[in-house]
Design a protein around this motif. Structure first.
Motif, PDB file in Angstrom:
ATOM      1  N   SER A   1      -4.608   2.142   4.062  1.00  0.00           N
ATOM      2  CA  SER A   1      -3.941   2.256   5.175  1.00  0.00           C
ATOM      3  C   SER A   1      -3.628   0.701   5.087  1.00  0.00           C
ATOM      4  O   SER A   1      -4.343  -0.417   4.612  1.00  0.00           O
TER       5      SER A   1
ATOM      6  N   VAL B   1       0.782  -1.080   0.252  1.00  0.00           N
ATOM      7  CA  VAL B   1       0.050  -0.221  -0.159  1.00  0.00           C
ATOM      8  C   VAL B   1       0.805   1.253   0.161  1.00  0.00           C
ATOM      9  O   VAL B   1       0.367   2.296  -0.158  1.00  0.00           O
ATOM     10  N   ALA B   2       2.150   1.224   0.143  1.00  0.00           N
ATOM     11  CA  ALA B   2       3.081   2.295   0.360  1.00  0.00           C
ATOM     12  C   ALA B   2       3.565   2.418  -1.003  1.00  0.00           C
ATOM     13  O   ALA B   2       4.179   3.708  -1.452  1.00  0.00           O
TER      14      ALA B   2
ATOM     15  N   GLN C   1      -8.568   7.401  -1.971  1.00  0.00           N
ATOM     16  CA  GLN C   1      -7.622   7.771  -1.071  1.00  0.00           C
ATOM     17  C   GLN C   1      -6.495   6.556  -0.865  1.00  0.00           C
ATOM     18  O   GLN C   1      -7.032   5.509  -1.502  1.00  0.00           O
ATOM     19  N   GLN C   2      -5.607   6.992  -0.113  1.00  0.00           N
ATOM     20  CA  GLN C   2      -4.444   5.738  -0.051  1.00  0.00           C
ATOM     21  C   GLN C   2      -5.128   4.761   0.778  1.00  0.00           C
ATOM     22  O   GLN C   2      -5.591   5.261   1.789  1.00  0.00           O
TER      23      GLN C   2
ATOM     24  N   GLU D   1       3.562  10.367  -8.941  1.00  0.00           N
ATOM     25  CA  GLU D   1       4.135  10.034  -7.500  1.00  0.00           C
ATOM     26  C   GLU D   1       3.037   9.702  -6.691  1.00  0.00           C
ATOM     27  O   GLU D   1       3.249   9.379  -5.277  1.00  0.00           O
ATOM     28  N   ARG D   2       1.786   9.576  -7.347  1.00  0.00           N
ATOM     29  CA  ARG D   2       0.584   9.010  -6.467  1.00  0.00           C
ATOM     30  C   ARG D   2       0.843   7.637  -6.050  1.00  0.00           C
ATOM     31  O   ARG D   2       1.324   6.947  -6.627  1.00  0.00           O
ATOM     32  N   SER D   3      -0.286   7.270  -5.091  1.00  0.00           N
ATOM     33  CA  SER D   3      -0.080   5.824  -4.728  1.00  0.00           C
ATOM     34  C   SER D   3      -0.607   5.027  -5.882  1.00  0.00           C
ATOM     35  O   SER D   3      -1.593   5.362  -6.446  1.00  0.00           O
TER      36      SER D   3
ATOM     37  N   ARG E   1      -5.667   2.841  -4.492  1.00  0.00           N
ATOM     38  CA  ARG E   1      -6.424   3.626  -4.230  1.00  0.00           C
ATOM     39  C   ARG E   1      -7.818   3.054  -3.703  1.00  0.00           C
ATOM     40  O   ARG E   1      -8.197   2.172  -4.353  1.00  0.00           O
TER      41      ARG E   1
ATOM     42  N   GLN F   1       8.974   3.163   3.441  1.00  0.00           N
ATOM     43  CA  GLN F   1       7.834   2.254   2.937  1.00  0.00           C
ATOM     44  C   GLN F   1       7.972   0.843   3.540  1.00  0.00           C
ATOM     45  O   GLN F   1       7.339  -0.172   3.356  1.00  0.00           O
TER      46      GLN F   1
ATOM     47  N   ARG G   1       4.076   3.840  -4.842  1.00  0.00           N
ATOM     48  CA  ARG G   1       3.739   4.938  -5.526  1.00  0.00           C
ATOM     49  C   ARG G   1       3.841   4.258  -7.073  1.00  0.00           C
ATOM     50  O   ARG G   1       4.573   3.380  -7.310  1.00  0.00           O
TER      51      ARG G   1
END
Length: 190
Positions: free
Chosen positions: A116, A47-48, A113-114, A103-105, A108, A71, A50
């Protein structure tokens, strides 16, 4: 506490078939599952990620993912090696999700949203349960990855490096000794 279930290739295929046929966000879930099963990544590392971690500026998949200390568990940078097969899955996911280089996740939630690590853990646990894999968790992929490599005779020292473990004793707890390993060992002795 019981360890996460180790899945066979046939069981993983069953999970992927269920996911692809029945899950709303099948492409996303599939790649999350495969990063744990085919690259041995922890769910927190998955999940970390990109987009720029897995592809270059030309949208070509990378053969190595360089995880930064932020990460990883334990804050130790490490390199994850990406098989050709997994590289193809990354490309399929990015094309299906129409995700450009950024550079986004990489992953999603449906609310954009990213994830957790906890939310992703719950998601994968639901997918496993719905596919009939009792005892499977987000850690099953990582344990399956290491056990499968051990079955093929990969040294515990190499496994520790691939897993990002600082101590071999940690890696040894991940690997389930199988009949295949025992047969192979017996064959080596004669």
């Amino acid at each position: 506490m019981a360890q996460a279930r180790v899945l066979t290739d046939k069981e993983l295929k069953q999970v992927l078939n269920y996911n692809d046929a029945c899950e709303r966000h099948a492409a996303r879930n599939r790649l999350m599952l495969l990063l744990t099963h085919w690259a041995g990544m922890r769910i927190g590392e998955v999940v970390a990620l990109r987009v720029s971690d897995v592809v270059d500026e030309d949208s070509k998949p990378k053969s190595e993912i360089r995880l930064t200390p932020s990460q990883t568990k334990g804050s130790h940078a490490r390199t994850v090696f990406v098989s050709t097969r997994l590289q193809r899955e990354i490309v399929k996911y990015l094309q299906a999700s129409n995700t450009p280089y950024s550079e986004r996740s990489l992953f999603r939630t449906q609310k954009s949203q990213q994830f957790s690590a906890n939310t992703a853990t719950q998601l994968l646990q639901r997918v496993y349960a719905r596919a009939g894999m009792r005892g499977a968790t987000s850690h099953s992929g990582r344990r399956s990855y290491l056990t499968k490599l051990a079955d093929k005779g990969v040294s515990v020292f190499v496994l520790a490096q691939l897993a990002g473990h600082q101590h071999i004793s940690t890696t040894q707890r991940y690997v389930t000794v199988s009949d295949t390993q025992l047969r192979n060992a017996a064959e080596l002795a004669s």
